[in-house]
Motif scaffolding. Structure first.
Motif, PDB file in Angstrom:
ATOM      1  N   ARG A   3       0.840  -1.202   0.000  1.00  0.00           N
ATOM      2  CA  ARG A   3       0.000   0.000   0.000  1.00  0.00           C
ATOM      3  C   ARG A   3       0.867   1.240   0.000  1.00  0.00           C
ATOM      4  N   ASN A   4       0.318   2.302  -0.509  1.00  0.00           N
ATOM      5  CA  ASN A   4       1.035   3.567  -0.487  1.00  0.00           C
ATOM      6  C   ASN A   4       0.542   4.431   0.654  1.00  0.00           C
ATOM      7  N   ALA A   5       1.442   4.929   1.433  1.00  0.00           N
ATOM      8  CA  ALA A   5       1.039   5.936   2.412  1.00  0.00           C
ATOM      9  C   ALA A   5       0.755   7.227   1.657  1.00  0.00           C
ATOM     10  N   VAL A   6      -0.094   8.057   2.253  1.00  0.00           N
ATOM     11  CA  VAL A   6      -0.560   9.245   1.537  1.00  0.00           C
ATOM     12  C   VAL A   6       0.582  10.113   1.051  1.00  0.00           C
ATOM     13  N   THR A   7       1.562  10.298   1.913  1.00  0.00           N
ATOM     14  CA  THR A   7       2.607  11.242   1.527  1.00  0.00           C
ATOM     15  C   THR A   7       3.909  10.536   1.167  1.00  0.00           C
ATOM     16  N   MET A  29      -7.980   2.606  -5.890  1.00  0.00           N
ATOM     17  CA  MET A  29      -8.026   3.580  -4.804  1.00  0.00           C
ATOM     18  C   MET A  29      -6.758   3.576  -3.957  1.00  0.00           C
ATOM     19  N   ASN A  30      -5.931   2.534  -4.112  1.00  0.00           N
ATOM     20  CA  ASN A  30      -4.691   2.533  -3.352  1.00  0.00           C
ATOM     21  C   ASN A  30      -3.656   3.445  -3.988  1.00  0.00           C
ATOM     22  N   ASP A  31      -3.923   3.802  -5.243  1.00  0.00           N
ATOM     23  CA  ASP A  31      -3.047   4.766  -5.895  1.00  0.00           C
ATOM     24  C   ASP A  31      -3.408   6.155  -5.379  1.00  0.00           C
ATOM     25  N   VAL A  32      -2.426   6.846  -4.812  1.00  0.00           N
ATOM     26  CA  VAL A  32      -2.721   8.125  -4.176  1.00  0.00           C
ATOM     27  C   VAL A  32      -3.315   9.121  -5.158  1.00  0.00           C
ATOM     28  N   PHE A  35      -6.876   8.376  -5.775  1.00  0.00           N
ATOM     29  CA  PHE A  35      -7.643   8.748  -4.580  1.00  0.00           C
ATOM     30  C   PHE A  35      -7.846  10.259  -4.516  1.00  0.00           C
ATOM     31  N   ALA A  36      -6.743  11.005  -4.728  1.00  0.00           N
ATOM     32  CA  ALA A  36      -6.838  12.464  -4.681  1.00  0.00           C
ATOM     33  C   ALA A  36      -7.817  12.971  -5.735  1.00  0.00           C
ATOM     34  N   SER A  38     -10.293  11.349  -7.104  1.00  0.00           N
ATOM     35  CA  SER A  38     -11.676  10.972  -6.832  1.00  0.00           C
ATOM     36  C   SER A  38     -12.286  11.826  -5.730  1.00  0.00           C
ATOM     37  N   LEU A  39     -11.434  12.421  -4.898  1.00  0.00           N
ATOM     38  CA  LEU A  39     -11.963  13.322  -3.874  1.00  0.00           C
ATOM     39  C   LEU A  39     -12.445  14.631  -4.474  1.00  0.00           C
ATOM     40  N   THR A  40     -11.611  15.173  -5.379  1.00  0.00           N
ATOM     41  CA  THR A  40     -11.955  16.489  -5.903  1.00  0.00           C
ATOM     42  C   THR A  40     -12.786  16.419  -7.179  1.00  0.00           C
TER      43      THR A  40
ATOM     44  N   LEU B 103     -15.642  16.150   0.503  1.00  0.00           N
ATOM     45  CA  LEU B 103     -14.658  15.393  -0.279  1.00  0.00           C
ATOM     46  C   LEU B 103     -13.594  16.327  -0.844  1.00  0.00           C
ATOM     47  N   ALA B 104     -14.059  17.417  -1.486  1.00  0.00           N
ATOM     48  CA  ALA B 104     -13.104  18.339  -2.102  1.00  0.00           C
ATOM     49  C   ALA B 104     -12.202  18.960  -1.043  1.00  0.00           C
ATOM     50  N   PHE B 111      -3.845  16.855  -0.331  1.00  0.00           N
ATOM     51  CA  PHE B 111      -3.037  16.858  -1.562  1.00  0.00           C
ATOM     52  C   PHE B 111      -3.106  18.263  -2.107  1.00  0.00           C
ATOM     53  N   ILE B 249      -2.956   4.294   7.636  1.00  0.00           N
ATOM     54  CA  ILE B 249      -2.612   3.571   6.410  1.00  0.00           C
ATOM     55  C   ILE B 249      -1.521   2.538   6.688  1.00  0.00           C
ATOM     56  N   ASN B 255      -6.916   4.178   1.784  1.00  0.00           N
ATOM     57  CA  ASN B 255      -7.011   5.635   1.778  1.00  0.00           C
ATOM     58  C   ASN B 255      -8.396   6.089   2.207  1.00  0.00           C
TER      59      ASN B 255
END
Lengths: 334, 352
Positions: A3-7, A29-32, A35-36, A38-40, B103-104, B111, B249, B255
């Motif tokens: 898994r990738n940690a966020v940072t 979703m494990n790809d940061v 994930f980023a 999909s949030l925005t 979410l945003a 990030f 994590i 995530n």
């Protein structure tokens, strides 16, 4: 399972180091980055949906002479194509520029008054006193009142047989009858009073939080050195409060430019055009004179002007932390 | 207490009472008007009624019960439909804005995609390029006659998104600075007078048959208020140390798991106050509802404005009564979240 940690490092580097085959699945979703995104993404899409089409429609209509009363719906507007004629009209339209000027005048006067009143009130509320919480809560109420309701209440307030005239009559001891909303200057004053009434509490709240947050030891040191209140205010409080004051002024200014509800309910921009702000002007052009393409051209002009103003005005908001840090240095260094 | 201190205390009380009294009077006037019988509404006879001499609940009765269509607009004989409308629309829009905005906000907080100041000539240049590129398609879509249908609008918008991305890439080649960011456009959305975008929104809404529906209002309110959610929630997320998500994590959560199970519970309070704040904003709107509702879904402020009777003239008492009812939820919620009001109204710039 890796898994990738966020940072942590970008995936490729990790993959390279671990000999992990570079295999990216769609919507992993494990790809940061996925994930980023999909949030925005939902916000991005909604923003674009709500910006691109209306923006283009507005430009399209503004380049024609179409309006609902000319027959056909707006999709047929290309039949009335007349390039930039509407924009030429906007530039020559005195009422437009007057409305713009009037808006900035109201904003300047109202926001200045709100600031001064708010700062003064904040000084009164700095120390504890009996009943402070009640007064404080009462003071906050106006900014939570629905502006449309406030507009109606102030309409009542400024009637010639309304409470304001009655109060003035009591004070001066003879009947006082002024139809506030019927003459240019008094209507303007009435609108500004209503705006100041509604938003001084916000200024008060911001200024109070700024004053309470001032470092106490510096204030005490200044008192011990024999600084007068005015000196403390001028050389200590003001420089330290500067970033907060700027943010407060910018935000109030930004919001005040949009003023519509109160004026619409109190005067509808009248008498004649005396209190017509830019929002009221556009409302009248679009819905009373039914000149939609012209209103669209006016709206586009406003968008351009506001974008230019915004990019300068919003700077203090973009990095409040940096600003606050810088100012405390100035405050303690000098 | 020294003499000077007594004088200062007295002076403070006098000033506080005068100023707070002035700021409270208009509210008081509305409250008292709501309880006045018809004869005391105006001071036509020369006497003004500072307090209701014969307090009555008739005004509330008038607003809240059916009057056989005698007093109000043709299809609505009481304020109940508008109260229902206000509640449904405000709650729905608040949920919508929270979903988008939270979410945003988390994305922007963790990030950082905020690329800083965007010079106005880049913002306008980008907009102008988009307009020049897309205008021919607009005319084409219009000539094809599909722009008035939802699929026309959708295809056009998708094309527009593609072109917008291409322009962004193109600009990034020639200009080594920020060429636009989500954060900025979210903030910028709040700058424009809503009136300036309402004409095309009305056309779009009528194409989607969204005019005068509750979901039409939910969408537009959600879009107008979600920038507030973003800025508020971002300031709350920024206060949660990143190490926490990282720890989650490392412990094997995904995530999404770290976001929903670890970070979100920590900002519960912030989320609740953001919800109440956005509810107040939605509840208070007048302009959008004025333009996008006609018969069935006018909200309280719009309905209040039309509350005129042809038989007995201006309905001051009932109007004030309805105004009082409309003001109760925002004032109660506002006092509940007063700690966060400043943060919300300053886009999280002032944290207190």
């Amino acid at each position: 399972m890796q898994r990738n940690a966020v940072t942590s490092l970008p995936r490729e580097k990790q993959a390279g180091q671990a000999g992990y085959a570079r295999r990216r699945r769609f919507l992993d979703m494990n790809d940061v980055r996925v994930f980023a995104a999909s949030l925005t993404m939902p916000a991005q899409i909604v923003l674009l949906l709500i910006i691109i089409f209306p923006l283009l429609t507005e430009v399209y209509i503004s380049l024609t002479a179409w309006t609902p009363t000319r027959g056909g719906d707006w999709t047929q507007a290309y039949q009335f194509w007349d390039w930039g004629h509407n924009y030429a009209l906007v530039f020559q339209d005195l009422a437009f520029w007057q409305a713009l000027g009037r808006t900035f005048l109201i904003v300047a006067v109202a926001v200045t008054l709100e600031f001064l009143l708010g700062l003064g009130l904040a000084f009164l509320f700095m120390d504890d006193f009996f009943g402070k919480r009640v007064f404080y809560a009462l003071m906050l109420v106006p900014m939570m009142i629905v502006p449309a309701v406030a507009g109606y209440v102030f309409w009542l307030f400024f009637q010639s047989n309304g409470p304001l005239n009655a109060i003035i009559s009591l004070v001066i001891g003879r009947p006082f009858e002024l139809t506030w909303l019927a003459t240019d200057l008094t209507a303007m004053i009435a609108v500004i009073i209503a705006e100041v009434w509604q938003w001084t509490p916000l200024m008060f709240l911001i200024m109070l939080s700024g004053l309470v947050g001032l470092p106490e030891d510096q204030m005490r040191a200044a008192t011990m050195l024999g600084a007068s209140f005015w000196q403390k205010f001028r050389y200590l409080m003001l420089p330290m409060m500067k970033p907060i004051i700027i943010i407060a002024l910018v935000i109030r200014g930004m919001e005040a430019v949009k003023i519509f509800d109160m004026i619409y309910l109190m005067t509808t921009g009248g008498p004649a055009q005396a209190t017509e702000t830019i929002s009221i002007y556009m409302y009248k052009v679009a819905f009373q004179q039914v000149r939609w393409s012209y209103a669209a051209a006016a709206a586009m002009t406003i968008l351009v002007i506001m974008t230019i103003i915004a990019s300068y005005a919003l700077r203090p908001l973009q990095a409040p932390q940096r600003q606050l840090a810088a100012s405390t240095e100035i405050g303690s260094g000098e | 207490m020294s003499k000077a201190n007594i004088w200062r205390t007295v002076l403070r009380y006098v000033l506080v009472i005068i100023v707070v009294g002035m700021f409270t009077f208009p509210t008081y006037w509305m409250v008292s008007m709501a309880f006045k019988p018809k004869g005391e509404w105006s001071s036509a006879a020369g006497t003004i009624y500072w307090v209701p001499e014969n307090p009555t609940l008739d005004n509330f009765d008038t607003v809240l019960t059916e009057y056989q269509g005698k007093f109000f607009r043709a299809n609505q004989s009481s304020a109940l439909p508008s109260i229902r409308s206000s509640i449904i629309v405000s709650v729905g829009a608040t949920l919508f804005a929270l979903l988008l905005g939270t979410l945003a906000a988390y994305g922007l907080s963790r990030f950082s995609m905020d690329t800083g100041d965007l010079p106005w000539y880049i913002a306008l240049g980008r907009m102008a390029l988009l307009i020049i590129a897309m205008l021919p398609f607009m005319v084409l879509w219009a000539r094809l006659g599909i722009i008035r249908y939802w699929y026309g609008i959708l295809t056009f918008t998708l094309l527009g998104i593609g072109v917008d991305q291409a322009i962004g890439r193109l600009l990034a080649r020639f200009y080594k600075g920020p060429t636009g960011s989500l954060a900025f456009s979210i903030l910028q959305l709040r700058m424009f007078p809503p009136m300036a975008i309402m004409i095309p929104v009305m056309l779009m809404w009528s194409a989607f048959k969204l005019v005068d529906t509750w979901y039409g209002l939910v969408i537009i309110y959600g879009v107008v208020t979600f920038p507030f959610v973003v800025w508020l929630m971002k300031s709350f997320f920024d206060e949660v140390p990143r190490e926490l998500d990282e720890a989650a994590i490392v412990d094997g959560s995904s995530n999404w798991g770290a976001f929903i199970k670890v970070v979100l519970p920590l900002v519960k309070g912030g989320l609740a106050s953001t919800a109440l704040f956005v509810f107040i904003l939605n509840w208070s709107d007048f302009l959008v509802a004025l333009l996008l509702t006609t018969r069935y879904w006018p909200t309280i402020p719009v309905f209040l404005n039309t509350l005129v009777s042809s038989e007995i003239g201006a309905q001051h008492g009932p109007k004030a009564a309805l105004g009082l009812l409309a003001v109760i939820p925002p004032v109660v919620f506002g006092l509940m979240i007063q700690r966060y009001l400043v943060r919300g109204l300053t886009f999280g710039a002032i944290k207190k």
